[in-house]
Write an enzyme that holds these catalytic residues in place. Structure first.
Site, PDB file in Angstrom:
ATOM      1  CG  HIS A 149       5.250  -4.240  -2.636  1.00  0.00           C
ATOM      2  ND1 HIS A 149       4.809  -5.464  -3.060  1.00  0.00           N
ATOM      3  CD2 HIS A 149       6.325  -4.474  -1.850  1.00  0.00           C
ATOM      4  CE1 HIS A 149       5.609  -6.404  -2.568  1.00  0.00           C
ATOM      5  NE2 HIS A 149       6.525  -5.821  -1.830  1.00  0.00           N
ATOM      6  CD  GLU A 157      12.218  -1.999   1.435  1.00  0.00           C
ATOM      7  OE1 GLU A 157      12.343  -1.418   0.345  1.00  0.00           O
ATOM      8  OE2 GLU A 157      12.335  -1.453   2.534  1.00  0.00           O
ATOM      9  N   GLY A 168       9.337  -8.593   3.131  1.00  0.00           N
ATOM     10  CA  GLY A 168       9.346  -9.977   3.568  1.00  0.00           C
ATOM     11  C   GLY A 168      10.257 -10.131   4.775  1.00  0.00           C
TER      12      GLY A 168
END
Lengths: 310, 310
Positions: B64, B113, B115
């Protein structure tokens, strides 16, 4: 199939769970290895036996691997079992020892020659008169030596001898050696997988050994309850509250990727030079290699090429 | 003293023990920091809030952090909280899912998103028709979604959601994403300490924050029982059998030296390029720095100069 020999650094204990898990789960067998695990009576014999090529693989601390190489026993670390388990002076709270200065007038136990060098060096750094304390060689029996009043303090692991002492006698004190020495890490206590020189001609065997061992390390850290159970099934004497505690306390220190950490080797090299164990010409990078480590040990799918770069 | 803010990645749980131990032991205070810990309602908000500089420090996964930087939120990782906790598809054994191929005809839950991108990419690698399975966004509630029959499987951590599912419903299955993707490590799941761009002008504050946090990490791995007790005193809702189990299972994954691992960033960079999250011009090395980490955080003795080299 010829047996492959692995000489442990000590009697089998919770530290060795990754190896016993890999054995029990058939990982060595699947890697084409019939592994015979051997234990030394005297841990001080390990680097010589490995260095002379009498066994195929050995387990030994980073600092001893460097010292062995310096002495002419040509061993090489090909992986890491335990990553920086903190080592320190352990003592009973009732000893009155609260800081390193308190060793004055006390009897300090050490395992072998490096322990003595480390203690004397720390005392020098701390401006403590070398005549003001006594050092006594106690081998691996530091807990017993404290328990029986032979020494006041001694060198031990935070996740092993400290727990043993606590278990036997109650409140304890722990003074981390790496903090006292200003090392900022306990890298000299890391435990390595070592091989004799002749093994370097058998890259496939080393690779297969490390694939199986790494699978055992991953299993141990990801399925700790099952791994400990496998250890105990093989070594029933470890099915005690104390060894279970030692296992749980060791979980943070198992190397999962079993890689040698170049930064730690470099630090240990500097520290060994500082202690006079090696001279300035000694090339620490000859002590280890990550060349035989698995990259993607378990994937059944094609690896993404970009991720294979190391 | 002005408060310093730290935004966690999720509700407080066993993962955050190093931070809570450091708080309880006064490590932040001793480093001159009055720390205010904040929790997000929606974990998806964290990188934006940190990136915009609304807080001083944040906690977020490696992948992330890369994605945030690619989107223009200028965050930098200055350290590591959790080192590669394995992520995978979790399912009940009764679901019949045994391998990744078994997602055909099933409903697969994902957090956000990435994943979804990861699942779709794995399916493509495994030659699974993208129409043959269904993906459903479940946020952080994957266990609940499986429990309530909304999805058949979903992405979770081996040391967290898998244990929750086991606790609620019994026998489970776990398929490691990094093995499926051939990554050979779960580096994309590593959890980082991140800062906004403006913080780079405050090196002392970052150093002090990291000194205190690293002391908390060392304490947690060396004195796990005491650390968990400190967490529970601060967060009584975590004093349950399940959270204690999650804590024990997380012990192997706490980063003790809290360093960024360049090799993992490089792998995650490659994987992000593969997934199309970043383009080929993106320089992954801009995402992290080890410059502000403590070298010898606790020693009271003069450091041995040679060991200060990094």
């Amino acid at each position: 199939m010829a047996k492959t020999t692995l000489l442990l650094n000590w009697y089998t204990n919770s530290y060795h769970t990754p190896i016993y898990a890999a054995l029990a789960l058939g990982f060595y067998e699947q890697a084409g290895i019939e592994l015979a695990v051997l234990k030394p009576d005297n841990p001080g014999d390990v680097t010589e036996i490995v260095g002379l090529g009498k066994v195929d693989f050995g387990v030994k601390a980073m600092i001893h691997t460097v010292a062995a190489k310096a002495k002419g026993f040509d061993v090489t670390s090909i992986g890491t079992l335990l990553d920086e388990p903190p080592t320190g002076l352990i003592a009973l709270k009732s000893s009155g020892i609260e800081s390193f200065q308190d060793i004055v007038g006390k009897r300090v136990g050490y395992i072998g020659e490096f322990g003595k060098r480390i203690i004397d060096d720390l005392a020098k750094l701390a401006n403590i008169d070398p005549q003001s304390y006594q050092t006594i060689r106690v081998g691996m029996n530091v807990v017993d030596a404290i328990d029986r009043g032979i020494v006041d303090t001694g060198i031990g692991f935070i996740n092993f001898q400290l727990l043993e002492l606590e278990h036997r006698r109650g409140e304890t004190v722990f003074l981390r050696l790496d903090q006292l020495a200003g090392l900022g890490c306990c890298c000299f206590c890391s435990i390595q997988f070592i091989v004799p020189k002749r093994m370097l001609n058998e890259p496939e065997l080393m690779r297969n050994f490390l694939i199986a061992t790494q699978r055992g390390a991953a299993f141990t850290t990801e399925h700790p309850d099952e791994a400990y159970e496998l250890l105990c099934q093989s070594q029933p004497h470890l099915r005690t509250e104390l060894y279970h505690k030692i296992f749980i306390r060791t979980l943070p220190f198992f190397s999962r990727n079993i890689r040698n950490v170049p930064r730690d080797w470099s630090k240990v090299g500097s520290y060994c030079r500082h202690l006079g164990i090696i001279d300035s010409n000694f090339d620490i990078e000859t002590c280890y290699t990550n060349e035989y480590l698995p990259i993607t040990p378990y994937s059944d799918l094609p690896a993404i090429a970009c991720c294979l770069e190391e």
